[in-house]
Motif scaffolding. Structure first.
Motif, PDB file in Angstrom:
ATOM      1  N   SER A  43      60.036  61.947 -57.339  1.00 32.66           N
ATOM      2  CA  SER A  43      59.500  60.651 -57.783  1.00 32.66           C
ATOM      3  C   SER A  43      59.643  59.591 -56.702  1.00 32.66           C
ATOM      4  N   LYS A  44      60.804  59.558 -56.070  1.00 30.64           N
ATOM      5  CA  LYS A  44      61.024  58.564 -55.013  1.00 30.64           C
ATOM      6  C   LYS A  44      60.084  58.805 -53.833  1.00 30.64           C
ATOM      7  N   ILE A  45      59.920  60.059 -53.450  1.00 24.78           N
ATOM      8  CA  ILE A  45      59.016  60.376 -52.347  1.00 24.78           C
ATOM      9  C   ILE A  45      57.590  59.944 -52.696  1.00 24.78           C
ATOM     10  N   LEU A  46      57.169  60.247 -53.917  1.00 21.74           N
ATOM     11  CA  LEU A  46      55.810  59.909 -54.335  1.00 21.74           C
ATOM     12  C   LEU A  46      55.582  58.407 -54.431  1.00 21.74           C
ATOM     13  N   MET A  47      56.566  57.687 -54.936  1.00 22.19           N
ATOM     14  CA  MET A  47      56.384  56.265 -55.217  1.00 22.19           C
ATOM     15  C   MET A  47      56.650  55.368 -54.003  1.00 22.19           C
ATOM     16  N   GLU A  48      57.480  55.811 -53.090  1.00 21.21           N
ATOM     17  CA  GLU A  48      57.905  54.914 -52.022  1.00 21.21           C
ATOM     18  C   GLU A  48      57.336  55.241 -50.649  1.00 21.21           C
ATOM     19  N   THR A  49      56.477  56.232 -50.562  1.00 27.48           N
ATOM     20  CA  THR A  49      55.854  56.530 -49.272  1.00 27.48           C
ATOM     21  C   THR A  49      54.711  55.552 -49.068  1.00 27.48           C
ATOM     22  N   ASP A  50      54.807  54.796 -47.999  1.00 28.89           N
ATOM     23  CA  ASP A  50      53.828  53.753 -47.704  1.00 28.89           C
ATOM     24  C   ASP A  50      53.363  53.859 -46.263  1.00 28.89           C
ATOM     25  N   VAL A  51      52.260  53.228 -45.987  1.00 32.00           N
ATOM     26  CA  VAL A  51      51.816  53.125 -44.601  1.00 32.00           C
ATOM     27  C   VAL A  51      52.711  52.097 -43.922  1.00 32.00           C
ATOM     28  N   SER A  52      53.197  52.437 -42.761  1.00 30.17           N
ATOM     29  CA  SER A  52      54.122  51.584 -42.031  1.00 30.17           C
ATOM     30  C   SER A  52      53.441  51.025 -40.786  1.00 30.17           C
ATOM     31  N   GLU A  53      54.025  49.969 -40.255  1.00 33.02           N
ATOM     32  CA  GLU A  53      53.510  49.419 -38.992  1.00 33.02           C
ATOM     33  C   GLU A  53      53.702  50.407 -37.851  1.00 33.02           C
ATOM     34  N   SER A  54      54.752  51.191 -37.954  1.00 30.79           N
ATOM     35  CA  SER A  54      55.031  52.198 -36.933  1.00 30.79           C
ATOM     36  C   SER A  54      54.296  53.487 -37.288  1.00 30.79           C
ATOM     37  N   ILE A  55      53.435  53.934 -36.409  1.00 27.31           N
ATOM     38  CA  ILE A  55      52.690  55.171 -36.635  1.00 27.31           C
ATOM     39  C   ILE A  55      53.637  56.361 -36.735  1.00 27.31           C
ATOM     40  N   ASN A  56      54.739  56.334 -35.972  1.00 28.21           N
ATOM     41  CA  ASN A  56      55.697  57.433 -35.999  1.00 28.21           C
ATOM     42  C   ASN A  56      56.400  57.517 -37.353  1.00 28.21           C
TER      43      ASN A  56
ATOM     44  N   SER B 265      55.275  56.276 -40.192  1.00 33.69           N
ATOM     45  CA  SER B 265      54.242  56.620 -41.159  1.00 33.69           C
ATOM     46  C   SER B 265      53.955  58.124 -41.127  1.00 33.69           C
ATOM     47  N   ASN B 266      53.863  58.703 -39.944  1.00 31.83           N
ATOM     48  CA  ASN B 266      53.619  60.142 -39.813  1.00 31.83           C
ATOM     49  C   ASN B 266      54.765  60.961 -40.411  1.00 31.83           C
ATOM     50  N   ALA B 267      56.007  60.571 -40.128  1.00 38.17           N
ATOM     51  CA  ALA B 267      57.161  61.297 -40.656  1.00 38.17           C
ATOM     52  C   ALA B 267      57.198  61.208 -42.185  1.00 38.17           C
ATOM     53  N   ASP B 268      57.000  60.010 -42.714  1.00 36.90           N
ATOM     54  CA  ASP B 268      57.048  59.831 -44.167  1.00 36.90           C
ATOM     55  C   ASP B 268      55.922  60.591 -44.864  1.00 36.90           C
ATOM     56  N   HIS B 269      54.739  60.576 -44.286  1.00 38.97           N
ATOM     57  CA  HIS B 269      53.626  61.281 -44.898  1.00 38.97           C
ATOM     58  C   HIS B 269      53.727  62.790 -44.741  1.00 38.97           C
ATOM     59  N   ALA B 270      54.344  63.258 -43.693  1.00 37.80           N
ATOM     60  CA  ALA B 270      54.590  64.699 -43.557  1.00 37.80           C
ATOM     61  C   ALA B 270      55.488  65.182 -44.699  1.00 37.80           C
ATOM     62  N   ILE B 271      56.509  64.396 -45.038  1.00 33.65           N
ATOM     63  CA  ILE B 271      57.383  64.718 -46.157  1.00 33.65           C
ATOM     64  C   ILE B 271      56.595  64.676 -47.460  1.00 33.65           C
ATOM     65  N   LEU B 272      55.807  63.644 -47.641  1.00 33.45           N
ATOM     66  CA  LEU B 272      55.002  63.511 -48.858  1.00 33.45           C
ATOM     67  C   LEU B 272      54.063  64.702 -49.037  1.00 33.45           C
TER      68      LEU B 272
END
Length: 135
Positions: A111-124, A126-133
């Protein structure tokens, strides 16, 4: 040679190590073994969920394993890949709001991964968080 069922308790002991480098290495080994004989390593699901919970919920991570404020994304991905080998692991468990044990932890983590993954100012980041998602 040891069977997977005989070897699983030894892997379980290694999964209790506090060092994320050890855990990342153990998860590489475990993913390889479990891919071949998943049923032999199903007993390790609670260990894996616990580690994932520490990383996602408590952000418990040594500074050198933080990647753009994301706790060890490589380990998180390995943990999630292991859990994908057990799509029926929650069958027969209460998955309601008051789920106990590792099932409740897993629901909270996902739930936390789904709800709190956002686009970040840092591309790196954002890429790490979305890879987890996506995992």
């Amino acid at each position: 040679l040891l069977s997977g069922r005989e070897f699983a308790p030894h892997i379980g002991q290694l999964l209790q190590d506090q060092h994320l480098g050890v855990l990342t290495s153990v998860m590489s080994l475990l993913n390889g073994l479990a891919t071949q004989h998943a049923q032999d390593y199903e007993s390790l699901i609670p260990h894996v969920v616990h580690i994932l919970s520490l990383l996602v919920m408590k952000k418990q991570c040594a500074r050198e394993y933080l990647y753009y404020k994301t706790p060890s994304p490589w380990l998180q991905i390995k943990l999630l890949k292991f859990l994908q080998l057990y799509p029926n692991a929650v069958e027969g468990h209460d998955i309601g709001m008051e789920a106990n044990g590792y099932i409740g932890q897993l629901i909270n983590v996902v739930s936390k991964i789904l709800m709190e993954t956002d686009v970040s100012e840092s591309i790196n980041k954002s890429n790490a968080d979305h890879a987890i998602l996506f995992e």
